[in-house]
Design a protein around this motif. Structure first.
Motif, PDB file in Angstrom:
ATOM      1  N   ARG A 335      10.274 -20.173 -48.118  1.00  0.00           N
ATOM      2  CA  ARG A 335      11.121 -20.687 -49.381  1.00  0.00           C
ATOM      3  C   ARG A 335      11.558 -19.289 -49.229  1.00  0.00           C
ATOM      4  O   ARG A 335      12.618 -18.310 -49.884  1.00  0.00           O
ATOM      5  CB  ARG A 335      10.400 -20.424 -50.522  1.00  0.00           C
ATOM      6  CG  ARG A 335       9.133 -21.570 -50.625  1.00  0.00           C
ATOM      7  CD  ARG A 335       8.234 -21.695 -52.381  1.00  0.00           C
ATOM      8  NE  ARG A 335       9.548 -22.346 -52.922  1.00  0.00           N
ATOM      9  CZ  ARG A 335       9.988 -23.232 -53.552  1.00  0.00           C
ATOM     10  NH1 ARG A 335       9.543 -24.164 -53.080  1.00  0.00           N
ATOM     11  NH2 ARG A 335      10.655 -23.205 -54.348  1.00  0.00           N
ATOM     12  N   ASP A 338      11.889 -17.158 -51.442  1.00  0.00           N
ATOM     13  CA  ASP A 338      10.707 -15.786 -51.143  1.00  0.00           C
ATOM     14  C   ASP A 338      11.511 -14.754 -50.901  1.00  0.00           C
ATOM     15  O   ASP A 338      10.663 -13.674 -50.163  1.00  0.00           O
ATOM     16  CB  ASP A 338       9.615 -16.407 -50.258  1.00  0.00           C
ATOM     17  CG  ASP A 338       8.445 -17.224 -51.518  1.00  0.00           C
ATOM     18  OD1 ASP A 338       8.543 -17.377 -52.234  1.00  0.00           O
ATOM     19  OD2 ASP A 338       7.931 -17.617 -50.118  1.00  0.00           O
ATOM     20  N   TYR A 348      10.710 -11.966 -44.707  1.00  0.00           N
ATOM     21  CA  TYR A 348      10.121 -13.451 -45.861  1.00  0.00           C
ATOM     22  C   TYR A 348       8.394 -12.930 -45.298  1.00  0.00           C
ATOM     23  O   TYR A 348       8.544 -12.226 -44.306  1.00  0.00           O
ATOM     24  CB  TYR A 348      10.440 -14.705 -45.018  1.00  0.00           C
ATOM     25  CG  TYR A 348      12.004 -14.720 -45.084  1.00  0.00           C
ATOM     26  CD1 TYR A 348      12.220 -15.712 -46.425  1.00  0.00           C
ATOM     27  CD2 TYR A 348      12.741 -15.295 -44.313  1.00  0.00           C
ATOM     28  CE1 TYR A 348      13.462 -16.073 -46.968  1.00  0.00           C
ATOM     29  CE2 TYR A 348      14.014 -15.418 -44.359  1.00  0.00           C
ATOM     30  CZ  TYR A 348      14.209 -16.035 -45.877  1.00  0.00           C
ATOM     31  OH  TYR A 348      15.556 -16.835 -45.952  1.00  0.00           O
TER      32      TYR A 348
END
Ligand code: DLL
Length: 441
Positions: A335, A338, A348
């Protein structure tokens, strides 16, 4: 226990799922024009947004014209709490789901009976695509309630005539006991919870009694490495499925038994990829990819135009041998919200998972803790060792993991090796990142 052979390719609704592209495109345009007209007439929020950019329903003449419409964000939907985004009167709404609201005001979504019927149909497609048949006994370990995972899957399973065990999430030992006693052949839940259940199976020493053959996992990002680990540990053939409550719930896209990307239900959703920084169409949708933006084409109670999902993925080129014509999306890589920026490098959580699971002796449980030391951000990855690693091996193991992570993430990483079974286990969506940095001023 071995991973069963690949289940056969069956298609629930070939007329829709294998529709020739030209026909599909005509249907999409007709549906888009209808939904834009509806929200303009019935939802003051959309009317105001469209008026602000000077777009009228008649301006949508081709699918490309969708770019003229404004985006919808989670905050926009929050602002409509609870029912202001609805396009039908409450007497036509037969069910409401909502996001948990843990990060702010909940987003509320409504369904007419026709919406529920369409959702059930899309779930039946998804379940058939993953190889479930009427002979299966399906244990649903997603939470029932406002979350769309439990009830969404439930009705699709009933529709295809398989047997549902509506167990819901939690009570993990009982889950495993049910698996043994009721002969569950399919498990549906988040991948992180399925991983936890696989540990409980081992702890209870009941692997021989488990009859699972399929695992349908979704609701959170997971890597190919995690798929392989789950297939091996649970003895299942595992497929991914994607969705979000704001546009319906699960059923937006799903993998078929080819396991090569998720077919988007394009007769009900229009999917675009955009550059998350600029909002412009992604320049390389099949390479670099972009942020998924979804427009509902058939939802009645709460149609949504150009919803920014924050999910980063790619469109996949080529046709799928299964015969479905729906465009495929890759796994969700992350995301956009994120993303951690550690000393100027973008990281990530899924990159950490991907790398960790290549190291032998590491259990598939991890957590990333981010702190600020002075002016610099520090990332510490907490990793569980498997039972087989003796205390003496810890130092070497730690160094090895740190080295492998550093090489892959290109940023310095501290590693803390923690006792087996000591990291929190999720019963729903896993919390992978604990960000202890002070909020920006
Ligand atoms: O998680 C709907 C769902 C339930 C999908 C069960 C699949 C299975 P929300 O709670 O609104 O709805 O969360 C939606 O979860 O924007 C993604 O970030 C993430 N997500 C859902 N499925 C996947 C997936 C449900 N297969 C948010 N891979 C989405 C990666 C996923 N992320």
């Amino acid at each position: 226990m071995n991973v069963t052979t690949q289940p056969e390719n069956r298609i629930w609704n070939p007329a829709c799922e294998c529709m020739p592209r030209k026909e599909l495109e005509a249907l999409q345009l007709e549906r888009l024009q209808r939904v834009v007209r509806t929200v303009w007439q019935r939802v003051p929020y959309y009317r105001a947004k469209m008026d602000a950019v000077g777009v009228m329903p008649g301006d949508i003449r081709t699918m490309q014209d969708i770019a003229k419409l404004p985006f919808t964000t989670k905050n926009d939907l929050r602002g409509c709490f609870p029912y202001n985004g609805f396009a039908v009167p409450m007497e036509e709404v037969v069910r409401v789901h909502a996001s948990s609201g843990t990060t702010g005001q909940a987003t509320v979504v409504g369904y007419t009976q026709a919406d529920l019927d369409k959702w059930t149909e899309l779930m039946a497609r998804l379940h058939t695509a993953a190889g479930i048949t009427a002979r299966d006994i399906v244990q649903i370990s997603f939470g029932y309630g406002f979350f769309t995972g439990g009830l969404g899957h439930h009705y699709g399973i009933e529709k295809i005539g398989a047997t549902v065990l509506p167990v819901s999430a939690g009570k993990s030992e009982r889950q495993v006991q049910i698996m043994c006693d009721y002969g569950s052949t399919v498990l549906i839940g988040t991948p992180s919870y399925a991983m936890y259940l696989s540990e409980i199976i081992e702890q209870m020493g009941v692997r021989d009694q488990i009859q699972l053959r399929l695992g349908l996992f979704g609701g959170e990002a997971w890597t190919e490495q995690m798929r392989r680990a789950l297939q091996k540990r649970l003895g299942v053939f595992a497929t991914d499925n994607y969705g979000l409550s704001e546009v319906m719930g699960p059923g937006v896209s799903c993998e078929c038994v080819e396991q090569n990307g998720m077919h988007i239900a394009e007769d009900h959703f229009w999917a675009e990829l955009i550059d998350p920084a600029t909002g412009e169409p992604a320049t390389d949708p099949e390479g670099k990819g972009g942020e998924m933006v979804i427009t509902t084409l058939t939802k009645e109670a709460i149609p949504v135009l150009r919803y920014r999902t924050r999910d980063l993925c790619r469109f996949l080129p080529g046709e799928c041998p299964c015969g479905r014509t729906g465009r495929r999306m890759s796994k969700v890589a992350a995301r956009s919200d994120d993303m951690l920026i550690i000393r100027g490098v973008n990281v990530y959580p899924q990159q950490v998972e991907e790398t960790l699971l290549t190291v032998e002796g590491v259990a598939p449980h991890y957590q990333i803790v981010v702190r600020r030391e002075g002016v610099l951000d520090e990332m510490e990855v907490h990793v569980e060792a498997t039972e087989g690693i003796r205390m003496g091996d810890h130092q070497a193991m730690k160094q090895k993991i740190a080295r492998v992570l550093q090489n892959s993430l290109l940023v310095s990483v501290k590693v803390r090796l923690v006792e087996p079974n000591s990291l929190p286990r999720s019963e729903g969506k896993a919390v992978r990142v604990i960000d202890q940095r002070p909020p920006p001023p």
